[in-house]
Design an enzyme around this catalytic site. Structure first.
Site, PDB file in Angstrom:
ATOM      1  N   GLU A   1      -2.027  -8.660  -1.537  1.00  0.00           N
ATOM      2  CA  GLU A   1      -0.611  -8.491  -1.862  1.00  0.00           C
ATOM      3  C   GLU A   1       0.142  -9.864  -2.033  1.00  0.00           C
ATOM      4  O   GLU A   1       1.203 -10.247  -1.359  1.00  0.00           O
ATOM      5  CB  GLU A   1      -0.033  -7.742  -0.677  1.00  0.00           C
ATOM      6  CG  GLU A   1      -0.327  -6.215  -0.646  1.00  0.00           C
ATOM      7  CD  GLU A   1      -0.023  -5.294   0.431  1.00  0.00           C
ATOM      8  OE1 GLU A   1       1.164  -5.872   1.450  1.00  0.00           O
ATOM      9  OE2 GLU A   1      -0.248  -4.515   0.749  1.00  0.00           O
TER      10      GLU A   1
ATOM     11  N   GLU B   1      -4.771  -0.108  -2.054  1.00  0.00           N
ATOM     12  CA  GLU B   1      -3.881   0.535  -1.157  1.00  0.00           C
ATOM     13  C   GLU B   1      -3.011   1.397  -1.902  1.00  0.00           C
ATOM     14  O   GLU B   1      -2.344   0.695  -2.992  1.00  0.00           O
ATOM     15  CB  GLU B   1      -3.462  -0.452  -0.363  1.00  0.00           C
ATOM     16  CG  GLU B   1      -4.009  -1.108   0.931  1.00  0.00           C
ATOM     17  CD  GLU B   1      -3.200  -2.018   1.724  1.00  0.00           C
ATOM     18  OE1 GLU B   1      -1.803  -1.545   2.185  1.00  0.00           O
ATOM     19  OE2 GLU B   1      -3.594  -3.092   2.102  1.00  0.00           O
TER      20      GLU B   1
END
Length: 397
Positions: free
Chosen positions: A178, A304
């Site tokens: 991320e 994810e």
């Protein structure tokens, strides 16, 4: 190579080559199996599946609901860097080592993330950012030596997870995830919102990490996964999406898996977009990742994802996308996975852990027994396209 309409030769995709040309026999078998499987099926994954569940008669909600364990098992190394005996979520590393072995024994694939503290402040969630953090751990930086020690602790753990023959178990390692966000010390951000870390510094951090683990410490059982955050990727054009996705990309020689962390398109908040728009954006993002993987000879994964069930609970009425209400797993997520040849290349989908604090939110993972979405989830993971561990036929090294 194929011929074009005018008779000229059109270059095909590059051959698949692992980041580590000295992969162990088991890791090379896994690498080749994943590439052969791309487009044929997708695997269902889950973070902390056997550590975090609501079922009382099974050690896994996926097992309790669907009759099998996930095909991909997620674990996290956060706090290994500090020498703790348990990780960020209080799970002992000895237990994580045991469950990685167990996953391997049943034919599942372990993937490992690393929520490390800030190398300058030791701050965790909510306190993970500090100016100059990445510059400090790069060669010549004030924290470089300390950070190499952190990498050594991660390496020691990964080397310690061995099978019954004493061989290190192949893992997909997903560090610095991320990074297109602004909430971890390694984040350069994106064109939407940048940090003081440059994309070049992030790429250098990644390459330094691979060099240290692979070349200095001799880890040859690791595949490396890159996973930007979806929420900071602009949807204004395909060129912009590509640029945002590749912001800070360390290069094809340092990445095996092109991943995506996407809570944005499977979130519980109904105010930002309609389910129809969200579903279209999900298909667009999965298509992008699958297409880039095909172009670069890489693997693709949804590393994810948020919970389609939590997302669906917020929506009713004619604005809902197909399956957004009563069939969020089959109607919403599976339909996106099957949307086109590019989305079909996405090899696994991994919701986060079934923690009590995330119940009812977009980060909550899979339905527990008794959930109204349990039957639809079972149909999803037992569909012809999806695989759990008991339907994943993996070759042995």
């Amino acid at each position: 190579m194929p011929d074009s309409d005018d008779g000229s030769v059109v270059p095909g995709p590059p051959p698949a080559q692992p980041v580590d040309r000295q992969l162990t026999a088991g890791a090379l078998v896994l690498f080749r199996f994943l590439h052969r499987s791309a487009g044929r099926f997708a695997m269902f994954g889950h973070q902390d599946d056997t550590f975090c569940h609501h079922a009382t008669d099974a050690d896994s909600d996926v097992l309790a609901v669907a009759g099998g364990y996930p095909a991909v098992w997620g674990f996290d190394l956060g706090r290994i860097e500090l020498g703790w005996s348990a990780n960020i979520d209080g799970i002992p590393f000895d237990d994580i080592r045991r469950e990685i072995r167990r996953a391997h024994q049943i034919g599942a694939i372990p993937t490992v993330s690393w929520h490390s503290v800030n190398p300058l402040t030791d701050g965790g969630y909510g306190e993970n950012m500090a100016a100059g953090s990445v510059a400090a751990v790069l060669p010549g930086g004030a924290a470089h030596g300390r950070y190499l020690g952190w990498l050594d602790r991660a390496a020691d753990f990964l080397l310690s997870v061995c099978d019954e023959h004493g061989e290190p178990i192949p893992v997909v390692f997903r560090p610095y995830h991320e990074h297109t966000g602004t909430w971890f010390w390694w984040c350069p951000g994106s064109s939407v919102e940048a940090t003081d870390t440059t994309p070049d510094q992030y790429a250098e951090l990644w390459r330094m990490t691979v060099h240290h683990l692979r070349d200095v410490r001799g880890l040859h059982h690791v595949l490396y996964a890159y996973s930007p955050d979806r929420s900071r990727i602009s949807m204004s054009s395909d060129a912009t999406r590509r640029a945002d996705y590749l912001y800070g990309y360390p290069g094809d020689g340092y990445v095996d898996v092109l991943g995506l962390d996407d809570y944005w398109d499977l979130d519980q908040d109904p105010t930002a977009h309609t389910p129809v728009d969200r579903h279209a954006d999900l298909v667009t993002m999965l298509s992008l990742v699958g297409r880039l993987a095909a172009e670069r000879g890489k693997l693709a994964a949804a590393t994810e994802i948020g919970s389609p069930g939590a997302f669906a609970a917020a929506y009713e009425g004619p604005s809902a996308a197909p399956g957004a209400g009563d069939a969020p797993w089959t109607g919403y997520l599976l339909s996106a996975a099957l949307a086109n040849d590019d989305t079909r290349r996405v090899l696994w989908y991994l919701p986060w852990r079934n923690s009590e604090e995330a119940a009812g939110g977009g980060a909550y993972g899979t339905p527990a027994p008794g959930s109204p979405y349990a039957p639809d989830f079972r149909a999803f993971v037992r569909s012809d396209f999806m695989r759990l561990a008991d339907t994943l036929e993996r070759p042995l090294p």
